[in-house]
Design a protein around this motif. Structure first.
Motif, PDB file in Angstrom:
ATOM      1  N   ALA A 181       0.823  -1.215   0.000  1.00 26.91           N
ATOM      2  CA  ALA A 181       0.000   0.000   0.000  1.00 26.91           C
ATOM      3  C   ALA A 181       0.853   1.258   0.000  1.00 26.91           C
ATOM      4  CB  ALA A 181      -0.926  -0.017   1.226  1.00 26.91           C
ATOM      5  N   GLU A 182       2.144   1.089   0.344  1.00 29.27           N
ATOM      6  CA  GLU A 182       3.037   2.261   0.445  1.00 29.27           C
ATOM      7  C   GLU A 182       3.692   2.623  -0.884  1.00 29.27           C
ATOM      8  OE1 GLU A 182       3.603  -0.808   1.010  1.00 29.27           O
ATOM      9  OE2 GLU A 182       5.706  -1.360   1.209  1.00 29.27           O
ATOM     10  N   LEU A 183       3.432   1.820  -1.925  1.00 26.67           N
ATOM     11  CA  LEU A 183       4.190   1.971  -3.169  1.00 26.67           C
ATOM     12  C   LEU A 183       3.572   2.985  -4.116  1.00 26.67           C
ATOM     13  CD1 LEU A 183       4.840  -1.819  -3.803  1.00 26.67           C
ATOM     14  CD2 LEU A 183       6.320  -0.167  -2.628  1.00 26.67           C
ATOM     15  N   GLY A 221      -2.157  -2.804  -4.096  1.00 24.34           N
ATOM     16  CA  GLY A 221      -2.006  -2.416  -2.689  1.00 24.34           C
ATOM     17  C   GLY A 221      -1.826  -3.635  -1.806  1.00 24.34           C
ATOM     18  N   ASP A 222      -2.503  -3.626  -0.690  1.00 24.72           N
ATOM     19  CA  ASP A 222      -2.369  -4.749   0.236  1.00 24.72           C
ATOM     20  C   ASP A 222      -3.671  -5.512   0.400  1.00 24.72           C
ATOM     21  OD1 ASP A 222       0.331  -4.774   0.843  1.00 24.72           O
ATOM     22  OD2 ASP A 222       0.140  -3.202   2.360  1.00 24.72           O
ATOM     23  N   ASP A 223      -4.570  -5.403  -0.577  1.00 28.68           N
ATOM     24  CA  ASP A 223      -5.863  -6.081  -0.500  1.00 28.68           C
ATOM     25  C   ASP A 223      -5.777  -7.413  -1.257  1.00 28.68           C
ATOM     26  OD1 ASP A 223      -8.418  -7.015  -0.784  1.00 28.68           O
ATOM     27  OD2 ASP A 223      -9.298  -5.067  -1.344  1.00 28.68           O
ATOM     28  N   GLY A 245       6.747  -8.867  -2.182  1.00 26.50           N
ATOM     29  CA  GLY A 245       6.157  -8.337  -0.957  1.00 26.50           C
ATOM     30  C   GLY A 245       5.018  -9.204  -0.452  1.00 26.50           C
ATOM     31  N   GLY A 246       4.590  -8.853   0.756  1.00 23.22           N
ATOM     32  CA  GLY A 246       3.395  -9.498   1.297  1.00 23.22           C
ATOM     33  C   GLY A 246       3.511 -10.958   1.639  1.00 23.22           C
ATOM     34  N   VAL A 247       4.715 -11.400   2.027  1.00 23.09           N
ATOM     35  CA  VAL A 247       4.876 -12.815   2.387  1.00 23.09           C
ATOM     36  C   VAL A 247       5.496 -12.996   3.782  1.00 23.09           C
ATOM     37  CG1 VAL A 247       5.067 -13.632   0.015  1.00 23.09           C
ATOM     38  CG2 VAL A 247       7.144 -12.964   1.226  1.00 23.09           C
TER      39      VAL A 247
END
Ligand code: AMP
Ligand code: MG
Length: 395
Positions: A181-183, A221-223, A245-247
């Motif tokens: 989400a920060e990207l 994002g992060d969804d 990301g996200g792992v």
């Protein structure tokens, strides 16, 4: 924790070579030949001149200087040729067929360049400046073996034996998706808490350098739902997918949250630094391999080099395994966590030394960009004194 070798072995046991397809030459660069290519005719197909000059009988130019009448002019592509009788010459261009009777070519540089008659000042022996039929390739000869990667010169010989298409394993198409989400897309302004998205550029470029076709599918994002939707869109045209990301172990880990329930992708800790959290598995009916790489820029790049690159080699039908290390003497002391294999960023020099770069954090992308090698420190080693011989993977 799983070892680096175990993780790679599992990946290579899952990933299959892509099926060969018939490719137009324009599409064949970087593909791997799946057939033997041979020539239907000898190459060159006929005796021809290697130089611009005069086709003569060598006996007529044994004593020089000599002046001979020029009875014909043959350019490359000429078909109607007059034979060269005793005491005659024919002006001939590079690549033009040798006329009957002539057994040597006198380069224009050894003459006055005349067009009606020519004064020759240097002797040529029989066979001089003639390219013989079949000198490069005999009729039926294999010019490229199956398994050859098609580079510019290989494309040239495929065309040179008259082929328009070849059976080859295509470059794997790899879709790269970043999460976070920060990207923010580079080129757009940064708001507080944001960073510019870089992994998708690095990874797409790394795919291309590894013989694949890289497609940046941009950042989500992060969804987890958005990620699944994006994966669904791209799955149809992908031979492999890379996410970044996200792992990790925190909250908001969209890749883990989206893919864990499917049961075909495993998230594990691999005993390495950088890059401990790794996901790998397959997606969809076609069982498309997916590499869920950690988000830290250095981690995702190192993970690519260790795991994705060998997988792409396998997909291309090439020998696949750990990158080949070289040995170098380290110019400073190294530290590495116990039980994990470290891949420290370094500069490998031509004098056989490797210098660790300043900034070994897995977020330190500038330090990575200044390096040209990874220094490998094994799981059971925690300290390496200056001057030690170490294994190094050139980047
Ligand atoms: P994550 O694995 O998602 O927890 O991300 C780990 C770190 O890497 C965080 O500091 C992220 O901001 C950073 N990061 C994740 N993805 C990217 C990316 N695509 N480009 C640059 N930095 C990233
Ligand atoms: Mg993240």
């Amino acid at each position: 924790m799983k070892s680096v070798d175990e993780h790679l072995a599992e990946i290579l046991a899952t990933v299959r070579p892509l099926a060969p397809i018939e490719l137009e030459l324009e599409q064949a660069l970087g593909a791997t030949l799946a057939e033997e290519v041979s020539s239907p005719v000898p190459l060159p197909p006929f005796d021809n001149s290697a130089m611009d000059g005069y086709a003569v009988r060598a006996a007529d130019v044994a004593d020089v200087p000599v002046t001979l009448p020029v009875i014909d002019d043959v350019a490359a592509g000429s078909v109607e040729l007059r034979a060269v009788g005793p005491g005659h010459s024919v002006r001939i261009m590079t690549g033009a067929p040798m006329p009957a009777g002539a057994d040597a070519v006198v380069p224009v540089e050894w003459t006055d360049g005349g067009t009606v008659s020519v004064r020759i000042t240097r002797s040529a022996t029989a066979g001089n400046a003639i390219r013989r039929a079949g000198e490069d390739v005999e009729a039926g000869e294999v010019v490229l073996k199956a398994g050859t990667v098609i580079g510019p010169a290989q494309l040239g010989i495929i065309a040179g034996v008259g082929r328009r298409r070849v059976w080859a394993r295509p470059r794997p198409r790899v879709v790269v998706i970043s999460t976070g989400a920060e990207l923010v897309e580079p080129g757009s302004p940064l708001l507080p808490g944001q960073i510019w998205e870089s992994n998708s550029f690095t990874l797409t470029a790394a795919v291309r350098e590894s013989g694949g076709e890289g497609f940046r599918a941009g950042a989500v994002g992060d969804d987890p739902a958005v990620l699944l939707d994006r994966l669904d869109t791209h799955l149809v045209r992908a031979d492999a997918i890379i996410t970044s990301g996200g792992v990790s172990m925190g909250a908001y880990e969209p890749v883990k949250e989206a893919l864990s329930p499917l049961g075909t992708v495993r998230f594990e800790k691999v005993a390495m630094q950088p890059g401990m959290p790794q996901g790998f598995g397959v997606l969809g009916e076609d069982r498309v391999p997916i590499f869920a790489l950690p988000g830290n820029p250095v981690s995702s790049f190192v993970s690519f080099m260790l795991f994705v690159r060998p997988a792409l080699d396998r997909m291309r039908g090439l020998p696949a395994g750990m990158p080949e290390p070289v040995t170098a003497r380290v110019t400073g002391p190294l530290r590495s966590p116990a039980g994990r294999r470290s891949f420290l960023r370094g500069v490998l020099a031509s004098d056989g030394t490797v210098s660790p770069v300043h900034g070994q954090g897995s977020h330190q992308l500038a330090a990575l960009a200044s390096a040209n090698a990874l220094i490998v420190v094994d799981e059971d080693v925690t300290e390496v004194p200056e001057g030690t011989s170490v294994e190094v993977i050139p980047l």
